[in-house]
Scaffold this motif. Structure first.
Motif, short mmCIF file in Angstrom:
data_model
loop_
_atom_site.label_atom_id
_atom_site.label_comp_id
_atom_site.label_asym_id
_atom_site.label_seq_id
_atom_site.Cartn_x
_atom_site.Cartn_y
_atom_site.Cartn_z
N CYS B 11 0.77 -1.56 -0.10
CA CYS B 11 0.28 -0.32 -0.13
C CYS B 11 1.06 1.40 0.19
O CYS B 11 2.01 1.37 0.76
N CYS B 14 0.16 5.52 3.18
CA CYS B 14 1.34 6.15 4.04
C CYS B 14 2.31 4.88 4.48
O CYS B 14 2.61 3.92 4.23
N CYS B 18 0.82 -0.99 4.27
CA CYS B 18 0.52 -2.64 4.44
C CYS B 18 0.99 -3.20 3.65
O CYS B 18 0.73 -3.10 1.87
N CYS B 37 -6.47 0.89 6.37
CA CYS B 37 -7.10 1.44 7.34
C CYS B 37 -8.28 1.15 5.11
O CYS B 37 -7.78 1.17 4.51
S1 SF4 Z 1 -2.45 2.08 7.76
FE1 SF4 Z 1 -3.59 2.46 4.88
S2 SF4 Z 1 -2.75 3.86 3.86
FE2 SF4 Z 1 -0.95 3.13 5.56
S3 SF4 Z 1 -0.43 1.19 4.29
FE3 SF4 Z 1 -2.01 1.05 6.06
S4 SF4 Z 1 -3.98 0.36 4.40
FE4 SF4 Z 1 -2.46 2.28 3.78
#
Ligand code: SF4
Ligand SMILES: Cc1cc2nc3c(=O)[nH]c(=O)nc-3n(C[C@H](O)[C@H](O)[C@H](O)COP(=O)(O)OP(=O)(O)OC[C@H]3O[C@@H](n4cnc5c(N)ncnc54)[C@H](O)[C@@H]3O)c2cc1C
Lengths: 424, 126
Positions: B11, B14, B18, B37
């Protein structure tokens, strides 16, 4: 575009002289105008102001400041236009050789020769330089074909020379990742990105879009141990590192390549700061600044990469607007009250900028952490704390400090730290 | 019962990064797992079904103060067109002066997206 040289300055003396016309210098000029300065001069050694942004042709600039995603050249162009519209003078092809403590600026330019320009206030905005091979002490020969990533970026994006065909990149910061994609798109083969730390330093976005998209491998806890080749790079030996970050040579392997890019970080350009005898922060490599972005010498302000290395140009802009405004006010004889609270970096905080604050104003504090941490708390002494989902060394952490936080605080220093929740 | 496959994505939302797992039966998504998220869930669905990218590169400039003109796609284009598009752009040469925003390639590869100049390049003084 302003490529025209302006060796002949409009005035004998200036309210504010800004050294360096990158994003920091341009925003400082606008800030100085807001602060009430009339005669403002931006000096840059390059044929056009805009700094490093011209070579950063990728998107990722301006999300905070303009609320849209621009490329580096677009961001630079917008600022140049604002500065030109404000009627601010820019002297390009002009090199600042020296600044005296009384704020006389010595400028050298091809056509204009040497000039001494008195200024009521000076803003340092010289940016940063790249760490070179000396900074990492790689063994082996010294053949051609070893470039810093930023220089390779300028060659590729502005001059149209491809630095090589088979490339190894040392360093996983955003510059290294961006160059991996850039050279791949230009037809070179990027054989891998090597990172000595156990984590990547660049944004996940760049890991995905610059490496995964092109199947470029990223090797963590691995470094370039030796460079081979007589005239030109022929190969490098890469090896995993032990816990002291020393390469384990018998686990190393050899990669045939013609080019090694060093993307191993930037350091503030501090030659002028040193000549001026400014107090420097050994951690940032840049001058110590107060909450007005003023250095240890009266009337000399600083902002942008010359103070500490920024990953986002938007924060450079923010910091520079403040520095410019304070310099403009200083030039008009207005001084902000002195700071009364020193900021002291504590657990997992490498440094803060500014280095001190005043309990009477609102401030934005910028800081960098030493190591990644999840679910943590940023603490400002006992007076304030803020939960953070994560911190990483590659992304600057910012904290807005309001005067209310400090209403009942009577000390003269505050510890700034980032700790795991529960440890607080 | 049809067999499903799991593809993983990192992902980019951020720094937590993840590891997103998309369980799918061919193009059909059965389940997305591993997101911290909802940004991650959406990202995985998008990356799996229709990934897109902004393309930035340079084209040659004749007679300019610089040898290269930086360009970008006005909107993201399908990811599988990126290499073909840059190869095409690298065959293009424009003449200075060029203004920022000038369309360098219209409707690139039929995507409906234009490629535009991201700066001015002045002509080199003769
Ligand atoms: S917390 Fe949300 S935005 Fe951050 S890496 Fe995990 S899934 Fe992606
Ligand atoms: C490869 C790379 C990729 C980046 N990617 C992003 C990104 O995606 N998004 C983002 O927001 N930020 C990005 N950044 C960060 C951002 O570009 C920098 O933080 C910003 O440009 C710093 O601005 P500055 O004005 O302090 O320095 P600079 O841009 O370096 O400007 C300094 C200027 O000072 C001039 N100068 C220096 N010394 C003198 C002297 N003695 N006399 C006269 N002139 C002098 C120089 O010529 C230069 O023009 C990236 C940076 C790099 C290097």
């Amino acid at each position: 575009m302003t490529t025209a040289t302006m060796p002949v300055l409009k005035h004998e003396a200036y309210d504010v002289v800004i050294v360096g016309g990158g994003p920091a210098g341009l925003a400082a000029a606008l800030g100085a105008r807001e602060g009430g300065a009339e005669r403002i001069l931006v000096v840059d050694r390059e044929p056009e102001a805009g700094g490093i942004l011209w070579q950063c042709i990728h998107a990722g600039f301006g999300l905070h400041h303009f609320k849209e995603e621009l490329t580096g050249p677009e961001y630079a162009t917008r600022f140049l236009r604002m500065v030109e519209e404000a009627g601010i003078e820019i002297a390009t092809n002009s090199y600042v050789l020296d600044i005296a403590p009384d704020r006389t600026v010595t400028i050298m330019s091809g056509e204009g020769g040497l000039r001494e320009v008195p200024a009521k206030a000076v803003v340092l905005a010289m940016g940063a330089r790249e760490r070179t091979r000396g900074a990492i002490r790689t063994a082996g020969t010294r053949p051609a074909g070893v470039f810093t990533a930023g220089l390779a970026q300028k060659f590729t994006n502005m001059l149209g020379y491809l630095p090589g065909k088979r490339v190894v990149i040392l360093g996983s910061g955003d510059i290294g990742l961006i160059m991996a994609r850039r050279l791949t798109l230009e037809g070179a083969e990027v054989l891998g990105v090597f990172e000595i730390m156990p984590y990547a330093n660049g944004l996940n976005r760049n890991i995905v879009q610059c490496l995964h998209d092109f199947d470029i491998p990223l090797h963590l806890s691995t470094t370039v141990a030796e460079i081979h080749g007589r005239e030109r790079v022929e190969a490098v030996t890469v090896a995993p590192v032990d816990e002291n970050l020393r390469p384990i040579l018998d686990k190393g392997w050899r990669i045939e390549c013609d080019t090694l890019l060093l993307a191993i970080g930037l350091i503030p350009e501090n030659e002028l700061s040193q000549r001026l005898n400014l107090r420097l922060d050994p951690v940032t490599g840049g001058p110590v600044v107060n909450s007005a972005m003023e250095t240890s010498v009266d009337g000399i302000f600083a902002c942008g990469n010359v103070v500490h290395i920024h990953d986002l140009v938007d924060f450079v802009t923010q910091e520079a607007l403040l520095a410019g405004r304070c310099a403009g006010e200083f030039a008009r004889g207005q001084r902000r009250p002195k700071d009364n609270i020193k900021l002291v970096p504590g657990r997992n905080v490498r440094y803060t900028v500014p280095h001190s604050i005043s309990s009477e104003r609102e401030h934005t504090i910028y800081m960098r952490v030493r190591e990644p941490m999840e679910r943590c708390v940023l603490r400002l002494g006992e007076v304030y704390q803020k939960r953070l989902r994560y911190v990483v060394p590659g992304e600057m952490v910012t904290l807005k400090v309001k005067p209310e936080f400090l209403e009942n605080f009577h000390g003269d220093s505050l510890l700034v730290e980032v700790v795991e929740r529960g440890d607080a | 019962m049809a067999t499903t496959t799991v593809t993983t994505y990192l992902c980019i939302g951020c720094p937590l990064g993840c590891r997103l797992e998309v369980e799918h039966d061919g193009p059909d998504i059965v389940e997305v797992r591993g997101f911290g998220c909802k940004i991650g869930k959406r990202f995985a669905e998008q990356e799996h079904t229709a990934p897109t990218r902004m393309v930035t590169t340079t084209v040659r400039v004749k007679g300019g103060v610089w040898a290269r003109l930086p360009v970008k796609t006005e909107e993201p284009v399908p990811k599988d067109k990126v290499l073909e598009l840059t190869d095409l752009l690298h065959t293009i040469e424009v003449s200075a002066p060029v203004k920022m925003g000038t369309v360098i390639l219209e409707n690139a590869l039929g995507t409906g997206v234009n490629v535009i100049a991201t700066r001015d390049v002045e002509a080199r003084p003769a």
